[in-house]
Design a protein around this motif. Structure first.
Motif, short mmCIF file in Angstrom:
data_model
loop_
_atom_site.label_atom_id
_atom_site.label_comp_id
_atom_site.label_asym_id
_atom_site.label_seq_id
_atom_site.Cartn_x
_atom_site.Cartn_y
_atom_site.Cartn_z
N PRO A 123 23.57 -16.75 -49.69
CA PRO A 123 22.18 -16.49 -50.12
C PRO A 123 21.27 -17.70 -49.90
O PRO A 123 20.10 -17.54 -49.54
CB PRO A 123 22.34 -16.17 -51.62
CG PRO A 123 23.73 -15.65 -51.75
CD PRO A 123 24.53 -16.46 -50.78
N TYR A 124 21.82 -18.90 -50.14
CA TYR A 124 21.08 -20.13 -49.84
C TYR A 124 20.64 -20.15 -48.38
O TYR A 124 19.50 -20.45 -48.04
CB TYR A 124 21.99 -21.34 -50.07
CG TYR A 124 21.85 -22.01 -51.41
CD1 TYR A 124 20.72 -21.86 -52.20
CD2 TYR A 124 22.87 -22.84 -51.87
CE1 TYR A 124 20.61 -22.49 -53.41
CE2 TYR A 124 22.77 -23.48 -53.09
CZ TYR A 124 21.65 -23.30 -53.86
OH TYR A 124 21.55 -23.93 -55.05
N LEU A 142 20.29 -17.74 -46.26
CA LEU A 142 19.26 -16.75 -45.98
C LEU A 142 17.88 -17.24 -46.45
O LEU A 142 16.87 -16.97 -45.81
CB LEU A 142 19.60 -15.42 -46.66
CG LEU A 142 20.79 -14.65 -46.07
CD1 LEU A 142 21.11 -13.44 -46.93
CD2 LEU A 142 20.52 -14.22 -44.63
N SER A 143 17.86 -17.95 -47.57
CA SER A 143 16.58 -18.47 -48.06
C SER A 143 16.02 -19.52 -47.11
O SER A 143 14.79 -19.65 -46.98
CB SER A 143 16.75 -19.06 -49.47
OG SER A 143 17.54 -20.23 -49.43
N LEU A 168 13.56 -15.95 -45.98
CA LEU A 168 13.63 -14.62 -46.57
C LEU A 168 13.31 -14.72 -48.06
O LEU A 168 13.72 -15.68 -48.73
CB LEU A 168 15.01 -14.00 -46.38
CG LEU A 168 15.25 -13.21 -45.08
CD1 LEU A 168 15.19 -14.12 -43.86
CD2 LEU A 168 16.60 -12.49 -45.14
N VAL A 190 13.40 -13.36 -52.12
CA VAL A 190 14.52 -12.93 -52.96
C VAL A 190 14.82 -11.45 -52.76
O VAL A 190 15.98 -11.04 -52.67
CB VAL A 190 14.22 -13.22 -54.45
CG1 VAL A 190 15.31 -12.65 -55.34
CG2 VAL A 190 14.09 -14.72 -54.69
N GLN A 235 14.16 -9.65 -50.06
CA GLN A 235 14.76 -9.48 -48.73
C GLN A 235 16.22 -9.93 -48.72
O GLN A 235 17.07 -9.29 -48.09
CB GLN A 235 13.94 -10.25 -47.70
CG GLN A 235 12.58 -9.65 -47.41
CD GLN A 235 11.76 -10.51 -46.45
OE1 GLN A 235 11.87 -11.74 -46.45
NE2 GLN A 235 10.93 -9.86 -45.64
N ILE A 236 16.50 -11.03 -49.42
CA ILE A 236 17.88 -11.51 -49.50
C ILE A 236 18.77 -10.47 -50.18
O ILE A 236 19.88 -10.19 -49.73
CB ILE A 236 17.94 -12.86 -50.25
CG1 ILE A 236 17.30 -13.97 -49.41
CG2 ILE A 236 19.38 -13.23 -50.59
CD1 ILE A 236 17.16 -15.28 -50.14
N SER A 237 18.27 -9.89 -51.26
CA SER A 237 19.05 -8.89 -51.98
C SER A 237 19.31 -7.67 -51.11
O SER A 237 20.39 -7.06 -51.17
CB SER A 237 18.34 -8.48 -53.27
OG SER A 237 17.13 -7.80 -53.00
N LEU A 255 21.98 -8.64 -48.49
CA LEU A 255 23.29 -8.71 -49.13
C LEU A 255 23.80 -7.34 -49.54
O LEU A 255 25.01 -7.14 -49.70
CB LEU A 255 23.22 -9.62 -50.37
CG LEU A 255 22.92 -11.10 -50.11
CD1 LEU A 255 22.83 -11.86 -51.42
CD2 LEU A 255 23.99 -11.72 -49.22
N TYR A 282 14.27 -11.33 -40.93
CA TYR A 282 14.78 -10.33 -41.86
C TYR A 282 15.54 -9.21 -41.16
O TYR A 282 16.69 -8.90 -41.50
CB TYR A 282 13.60 -9.78 -42.66
CG TYR A 282 13.93 -8.65 -43.59
CD1 TYR A 282 14.93 -8.75 -44.54
CD2 TYR A 282 13.20 -7.46 -43.52
CE1 TYR A 282 15.22 -7.70 -45.41
CE2 TYR A 282 13.47 -6.41 -44.38
CZ TYR A 282 14.47 -6.53 -45.32
OH TYR A 282 14.75 -5.49 -46.16
N VAL A 318 24.46 -12.30 -56.30
CA VAL A 318 23.14 -12.32 -55.67
C VAL A 318 22.21 -13.29 -56.38
O VAL A 318 21.52 -14.11 -55.75
CB VAL A 318 22.52 -10.91 -55.67
CG1 VAL A 318 21.09 -10.95 -55.15
CG2 VAL A 318 23.35 -9.96 -54.83
#
Length: 395
Positions: free
Chosen positions: A29-30, A32-33, A37, A39, A41-43, A46, A94, A226
């Motif tokens: 997740p880190y 992706l940030s 992206l 939060v 979009q990251i979720s 994932l 994304y 997440v």
């Protein structure tokens, strides 16, 4: 395969297959940030593998049970996953991240369920020492959390390289697994009873209820995977402190898996293990929703041994005592589709949106899921006792 060799081979399988979890759950997740992206979009990214599991796990499980070489299938899936993860190195946004996640999830999702089915069939090893073998999975996650945390400070893209290495190690471990020569056609006393009552199928209502109860407990962990690291960063904790919070959870897992083969845990039925995990889950997720102090979070994280390890132990025990061998891959496949597919998919998407509005309170979703699991377990215990009393009266 003799017991000693089987113990080391299966332990190495769990060690290798969980290496990727140590990197993926804590630092992906880190990463992706760092690709800009949000939060939400990251979720969503994932959640893509969870969505794929709903279809892929039952599909690959059915393929494995249809007289197809489980070992060769797992070799193909693990090798394909390692190759597909290299595409993340070329991700720029994304939608490209979603496409790669879809591809990787399709191949990787069934490696663990099919491996579990092989291990459950090797009853001469796994019945007595499953906890000790599964403990190596938690040890590998702990090791990779430490290693990945160090490498991430050097370069974010090393996260992807580490994941590729982890999947390559899984491929090696799969090559060492035995290929079950045949299914054991002899049924246990419990399995015979289930067959006579039409409950041996993985689609039987009581089997599905056990699947659902355990899946609710396991699926609740999707929230922490997440939001955990992202939330703790917002609270001001350093990467070292965040790693220690994950380490506390993993150490508690290791303790429970180590004790799983001891007589005081062997006596617990699968349903009681799930019920215990669900009750601890209510405490853990409710606490994480409101507690912000480092010490408090550390204590709550240490409950993971109960919320996760106990439930995993119950799943293996239930499969060995209730599910015939020629249904095992489908059982684990459908279970994974629910516990690591449907429920985490819903939880991940909703929690990401909720977090933008209510911050850490979004973790309370886990308590709701565990509460539902408690209700199912109590119902199952009541029905089992009612059936036992009815049988005694009939006799």
């Amino acid at each position: 395969m003799n017991c000693r060799k089987g113990y080391f081979v299966f332990s190495f399988f769990y060690f290798s297959v969980f290496m990727s979890a140590g990197v993926y759950n804590t630092f992906f997740p880190y990463w992706l940030s760092y690709k800009d992206l949000s939060v939400i979009q990251i979720s969503v990214v994932l959640s893509v593998p969870f969505a794929v599991k709903i279809i892929a796990d039952p599909f690959w499980g059915a393929v494995a049970d249809k007289n197809f070489s489980r070992k060769r299938l797992m070799m193909f899936l693990s090798a394909a996953t390692a190759f597909c993860y290299s595409f993340y190195l070329f991700v720029s946004g994304y939608y490209s991240a979603m496409a790669v996640a879809l591809l990787c999830g399709f191949f990787w999702s069934s490696v663990m369920p099919i491996g579990d089915s092989i291990i459950s069939i090797s009853s001469n090893v796994s019945k007595e020492r499953f906890g000790a073998m599964r403990m190596f999975g938690s040890l590998s996650v702990l090791l990779m959390v430490i290693v990945a945390g160090f490498l991430f400070t050097l370069s974010g893209d090393l996260t992807i390289v580490m994941l590729m290495f982890c999947f390559f190690m899984t491929f090696i471990a799969v090559c060492l697994l035995p290929e079950p020569a045949h299914y054991n056609s002899a049924l246990t006393k419990v399995q015979k009873h289930l067959v006579c009552n039409g409950c041996a199928s993985v689609s039987a209502p009581r089997v599905l209820m056990i699947m659902l109860a355990s899946s609710l407990c396991l699926g609740a962990h999707g929230i922490i995977y997440v939001l955990g690291s992202l939330h703790w960063v917002r609270l001001g904790y350093s990467p070292v402190e965040i790693s220690s919070l994950w380490a506390a959870a993993l150490l508690s897992e290791i303790v429970i898996f180590f004790l799983a083969d001891k007589r005081y845990l062997i006596g617990l039925s699968p349903v009681c293990c799930i019920l215990s995990g669900a009750l601890l889950g209510i405490i853990r997720w409710s606490g994480l929703a409101i507690v912000e102090s480092y010490e408090g979070i550390l204590i709550l994280q240490s409950l993971q041994g109960g919320t996760l390890a106990l439930v995993v132990i119950s799943i293996m025990r239930y499969s060995q005592s209730h599910i015939p061998e020629n249904f095992r891959s489908r059982y684990f496949g459908r279970l994974a589709a629910i516990s690591h597919g449907t429920i985490p998919l819903i939880v991940t998407v909703i929690s990401g949106a909720l977090y933008e509005g209510i911050s850490g309170l979004a973790m309370a979703m886990g308590a709701i899921l565990c509460g539902a699991s408690v209700i199912i377990c109590i119902r199952e215990i009541y029905m089992s006792r009612s059936h036992d009393i009815g049988s005694l009266r009939t006799n």
